[in-house]
Design a protein around this motif. Structure first.
Motif, PDB file in Angstrom:
ATOM      1  N   TRP A 233      -0.118 -14.332   1.594  1.00  0.00           N
ATOM      2  CA  TRP A 233      -0.425 -13.007   1.079  1.00  0.00           C
ATOM      3  C   TRP A 233      -1.560 -13.108   0.070  1.00  0.00           C
ATOM      4  CZ3 TRP A 233       3.797 -15.978   0.061  1.00  0.00           C
ATOM      5  CH2 TRP A 233       3.990 -16.394  -1.265  1.00  0.00           C
TER       6      TRP A 233
ATOM      7  N   ASN B 293       2.795  -6.372  -0.227  1.00  0.00           N
ATOM      8  CA  ASN B 293       2.011  -5.300   0.381  1.00  0.00           C
ATOM      9  C   ASN B 293       1.242  -5.809   1.594  1.00  0.00           C
ATOM     10  OD1 ASN B 293       2.820  -3.314  -1.474  1.00  0.00           O
ATOM     11  ND2 ASN B 293       1.308  -4.044  -2.977  1.00  0.00           N
ATOM     12  N   LYS B 294       0.315  -6.708   1.366  1.00  0.00           N
ATOM     13  CA  LYS B 294      -0.479  -7.278   2.447  1.00  0.00           C
ATOM     14  C   LYS B 294      -0.071  -8.725   2.653  1.00  0.00           C
ATOM     15  CE  LYS B 294      -4.532  -4.373   1.581  1.00  0.00           C
ATOM     16  NZ  LYS B 294      -5.994  -4.383   1.281  1.00  0.00           N
ATOM     17  N   TYR B 295       0.353  -9.019   3.843  1.00  0.00           N
ATOM     18  CA  TYR B 295       0.801 -10.380   4.128  1.00  0.00           C
ATOM     19  C   TYR B 295       0.695 -10.647   5.626  1.00  0.00           C
ATOM     20  CZ  TYR B 295       5.141  -8.517   6.047  1.00  0.00           C
ATOM     21  OH  TYR B 295       6.063  -7.850   6.835  1.00  0.00           O
ATOM     22  N   THR B 296       0.744 -11.908   5.996  1.00  0.00           N
ATOM     23  CA  THR B 296       0.874 -12.316   7.402  1.00  0.00           C
ATOM     24  C   THR B 296       1.960 -13.383   7.473  1.00  0.00           C
ATOM     25  OG1 THR B 296      -0.816 -14.038   7.186  1.00  0.00           O
ATOM     26  CG2 THR B 296      -1.558 -11.854   7.913  1.00  0.00           C
TER      27      THR B 296
END
Length: 571
Positions: free
Chosen positions: A570, A555-558
């Protein structure tokens, strides 16, 4: 014809500045051979400009050397920056046809290889006339006893010398070499700042040399050996600029070593010592006292005790000595204790922590990362490292464990670096089980794992080890197939950081997909995946982003690329 003209035109259109840069990579003899009389411009550049020449004599015949002296050296002596002679016969022939004197106004570096002892003193007298000789590298050959005192004495009179290396190529015992250079009244000191003593030297002889070099800041001594009783002369010496000492082969006892260091080391910042003859060097408390009281400015300390048979020492003594090196004094300085094992041979070293991990922002840090109770990543320095290169054979696996079990249990190793080319997988599991304080693991040469690998090992041992170990950082040096990932993912349940080194043509998407899918169930603490990829590029990053988005793996990562490293993190 058109292509040929274009090529010549391109060369001619190069600026003088660019041609000077090209010439800087070429030997002076080659420059004259290639460009002399080619055309007016090149002839002018190599004869009338201020271009410096670096001349190297390798295997020249006598006629070639004479021609070089007449056409290159003598007419351009005021342009020559360096002279390098590979062989004593070349040196003898050269000085028959050319004399080095003060007219070599730009000569800064001279290398004399394999020069006869009978020629050294006369050659040094020639070099004394050079106003800008900054570097002298000389190797001497001889078959009989001789005295180096006069040679060093003349070297110290060279007016501008900054770097000096003296090597001996001998066919007899160097113990017969003498060095005694007492200070004369009102003697002018040497300008040498960087000195390499590439021959056997006793502490007294070394002190005799150092008392003439007050400007010295780097010292490298190949072999420091006690072959005669220590002198009772308490010679005072001031080396306020000396910041670096390296002794490649230290064969003096620790008492003598302490005496030497106390005289020369007040400003020392870097100390490197290799020694394997005196167990007193394994006394961490003694090192601590020496460093705190006499080397207070020491920033980098590297000590190596090369391989010896483990059975040569009592286990209890080793345990006590080694554990002293993981006390707060050593940890706070970032100096890491490392024990190496290869079959029954062990080695020991102290060195600054060098392993680089990527932090959560993708920056390179000199220390690894550890997750604290607040779920934040903070720096962590391992206190002790175990490096295992191999054991003798599969049949001796149990013997290997029995031999080293006491060390594994007694020393609180926090990092394991293991080469599995000669270490079976089941032994890796057993070693990890014996090292409860491990925080990080590096595995190289991992074998290809069969799909049913779990059924070919001791499953109870595997599951017990996977539950009990607290390894948070794992580095697989080279991945060959997916089952290698499965083994490490199942083994290290507390993993937070996973580095995988991938081959140049390896497809990254199956690797990332597999790891991220396993993360949800088996490794919930994992928050950072580091892929080291040969010839990494932005297209790889784009493809991985597309994979993650399309298959909703995170979902949320770089994700970012730094050179050949792709960092995915993440929450």
């Amino acid at each position: 014809m058109r292509i040929s003209n274009l090529s010549v035109s391109c060369i001619e259109n190069l600026s003088n500045e660019l041609l000077y840069e090209i010439f800087d990579y070429l030997d002076g003899n080659d420059i004259f051979e290639i460009f002399s009389n080619l055309n007016y411009r090149f002839q002018y550049l190599i004869t009338c400009s201020s271009i410096p020449f670096k001349i190297k004599f390798r295997s020249h015949t006598t006629s070639q050397l004479i021609d070089c002296c007449k056409t290159v050296i003598v007419p351009n002596r005021h342009h020559i920056l360096s002279l390098n002679f590979e062989g004593g016969s070349l040196i003898d022939n050269f000085f028959k046809h050319c004399i080095i004197d003060s007219s070599f106004t730009r000569l800064q570096s001279v290398v004399l290889s394999n020069v006869s002892i009978n020629r050294v003193v006369s050659l040094l007298f020639y070099l004394r006339s050079l106003p800008h000789l900054f570097s002298l590298n000389m190797s001497i050959r001889e078959e009989e006893y001789f005295d180096l005192s006069d040679i060093y004495r003349i070297i110290f009179t060279l007016p501008s010398l900054k770097y000096n290396k003296l090597s001996l190529c001998l066919e007899y015992d160097e113990e017969d070499t003498n060095i005694s250079i007492p200070l004369a009244l009102n003697e002018q000191f040497s300008t040498i700042e960087y000195m390499v003593i590439n021959h056997i030297c006793t502490p007294d002889k070394l002190m005799s040399i150092l008392c003439h070099t007050p400007q010295l800041h780097h010292l490298i001594c190949e072999t420091l050996e006690e072959i005669e009783p220590a002198s009772t002369n308490e010679q005072s010496i001031t080396l306020s600029n000396l910041v670096y000492i390296r002794i490649n082969n230290c064969q003096i006892d620790f008492d003598r070593f302490e005496m030497f260091m106390k005289k020369v080391s007040s400003q020392l910042q870097v100390l490197r010592v290799k020694q394997k003859y005196d167990k007193a060097y394994l006394d961490a408390d003694r090192w601590k006292r020496l460093i705190k009281n006499y080397i207070p400015n020491l920033q980098e300390f590297i000590y190596e005790y090369p391989g010896y048979e483990y059975n040569d020492y009592e286990t209890t003594s080793l345990d006590t000595n080694f554990n002293q090196f993981i006390s707060p004094f050593w940890v706070n300085k970032g100096w890491i204790f490392e024990l190496g094992i290869n079959n029954k041979e062990i080695s020991f070293s102290i060195h600054p922590h060098k392993k680089k991990w990527f932090d959560v922002d993708g920056n390179t840090e000199n220390v690894p990362i550890r997750k604290n109770t607040d779920n934040a990543l903070t720096p962590f320095i391992p206190t002790s490292q175990l490096v295992i290169s191999g054991c003798s054979s599969t049949e001796q696996n149990q013997t290997f464990i029995d031999d080293f079990k006491a060390l594994f249990v007694a020393i609180q190793f926090t990092h394991l670096n293991i080469n599995c080319e000669k270490v079976p997988i089941e032994m890796l599991i057993r070693i990890i089980q014996l090292l409860p304080n491990l925080d990080s693991l590096k595995v190289s040469c991992m074998p290809i794992m069969q799909s049913a690998w779990l059924f070919s090992i001791d499953r109870d041992l595997f599951f017990q080890t996977s539950i009990n170990n607290k390894i948070k950082k794992v580095h697989l040096e080279k991945i060959i197939e997916i089952e290698q990932l499965n083994f490490l993912l199942f083994l290290c349940n507390y993993m937070q950081y996973f580095q995988v080194d991938c081959g140049k043509d390896m497809d990254l998407e199956p690797i990332v997909r597999h790891i991220l899918m396993k993360t949800r169930i088996y490794i919930p603490h994992l928050t950072c995946l580091h892929l080291n990829v040969q010839s990494g590029n932005e297209e790889m990053v784009y493809n991985l982003q597309r994979l993650i988005e399309n298959e909703k793996l995170l979902n949320k990562y770089t994700i970012k690329r730094i050179s050949d490293n792709i960092i995915l993190r993440w929450n």
